[in-house]
Design an enzyme around this catalytic site. Structure first.
Site: not given
Ligand code: IPE
Ligand code: IPE
Ligand code: MG
Length: 250
Positions: A21, A38, A132
């Protein structure tokens, strides 16, 4: 809730989840359009994926777009969809090369056709990777996840494949989005907000929660290390008392 298997290996989280955030505020502070925030956020995503891979973290779940984010101005939603598609296209080769297994969780039906095709393609391409496990939560909400699990269970019962009497916590959990992954050990939220915003609900039952004022585009190796340092200092008791943990770990 019983003590999870990984209680012995408390020092390093197996599964990290992040509420990324603060992109908008990062841009606003620089008098830039939110969209640039962004874009910078994507760079931080790249860094954190690389770091978690290098640290041999088993699973990383990133909250990229919530079910509630559709309510943002149309221009921002459209921009995020385009950014999402372009990022997938640009990054897929690198993820494949780095042995990352990618999956998207959320209500994927909400996305346009090109995006859905690339989601399918990228999941298929990386499905056999053994490094991962990267989960991107898109059009996701914790409440949606619980309801979709309940719907699947109802269908199984209707089909005669599941008996309601045997519905336990463990069986319920099998129908949730992250069923096959270890429980979330560490949740990180950036940007100084102290809330869950309908991210993982069930899966955060016993996670350690780390909140930082850092805005997501500024999240880097130093900040990740701070979160991991916080994690190592927690005593995870899972309802027990310290003395019992000392016995378990002896
Ligand atoms: C998080 O940053 C990214 C998404 C929710 C897609 P925000 O866009 O929420 O940034 P702030 O909270 O406005 O600063
Ligand atoms: C949460 O951030 C969703 C993501 C990070 C994708 P928001 O910025 O949407 O959260 P709220 O609305 O401020 O709680
Ligand atoms: Mg926000």
């Amino acid at each position: 809730m019983s003590i999870p298997d990984n209680v012995h290996a408390l020092k390093r989280p197996r599964h990290i989840a992040i509420i990324m955030d603060g992109n908008g505020r990062w841009a606003k502070r620089r008098h830039l359009p939110r969209m640039l925030g962004h874009q910078e956020g994507v760079k931080a995503v790249r860094k954190v994926i690389k770091l978690c891979g290098e640290m041999r973290i088993e699973a990383l779940t990133l909250f990229a777009f919530s079910s509630e984010n559709w309510q943002r101005p149309e221009q921002e939603v459209n921009y995020l969809m385009t950014l999402f598609l372009n990022t997938l296209k640009n990054e897929i080769d690198k993820l494949t090369k780095n042995n990352v297994q990618l999956r998207m969780v959320g209500n994927l039906e909400g996305f346009n056709q090109p995006l859905r095709e690339w989601i399918d393609k990228s999941q298929t391409l990386t499905a056999k990777n053994t490094g991962l496990q990267l989960v991107i939560a898109v059009n996701y909400s914790g409440q949606w996840d619980i309801v979709q699990a309940a719907q699947k269970i109802i269908n199984q019962v209707k089909a005669g494949k599941l008996e309601t009497e045997i519905l336990t916590r463990e069986i319920f959990a099998e129908y949730l989005s992250l069923a096959d992954l270890p429980a979330v050990d560490l949740l990180i939220r950036t940007s100084g907000e102290y809330r869950i915003s309908n991210f993982l609900l069930w899966q955060l039952a016993y996670s350690e929660l780390y909140f930082t004022d850092i805005l997501w585009p500024d999240f880097d190796e130093h900040e990740l290390n701070k979160a991991l340092q916080f994690y190592t200092q927690r005593e995870r008791r899972f309802g027990c008392i310290s003395e019992q943990l000392a016995e378990i770990n002896a």
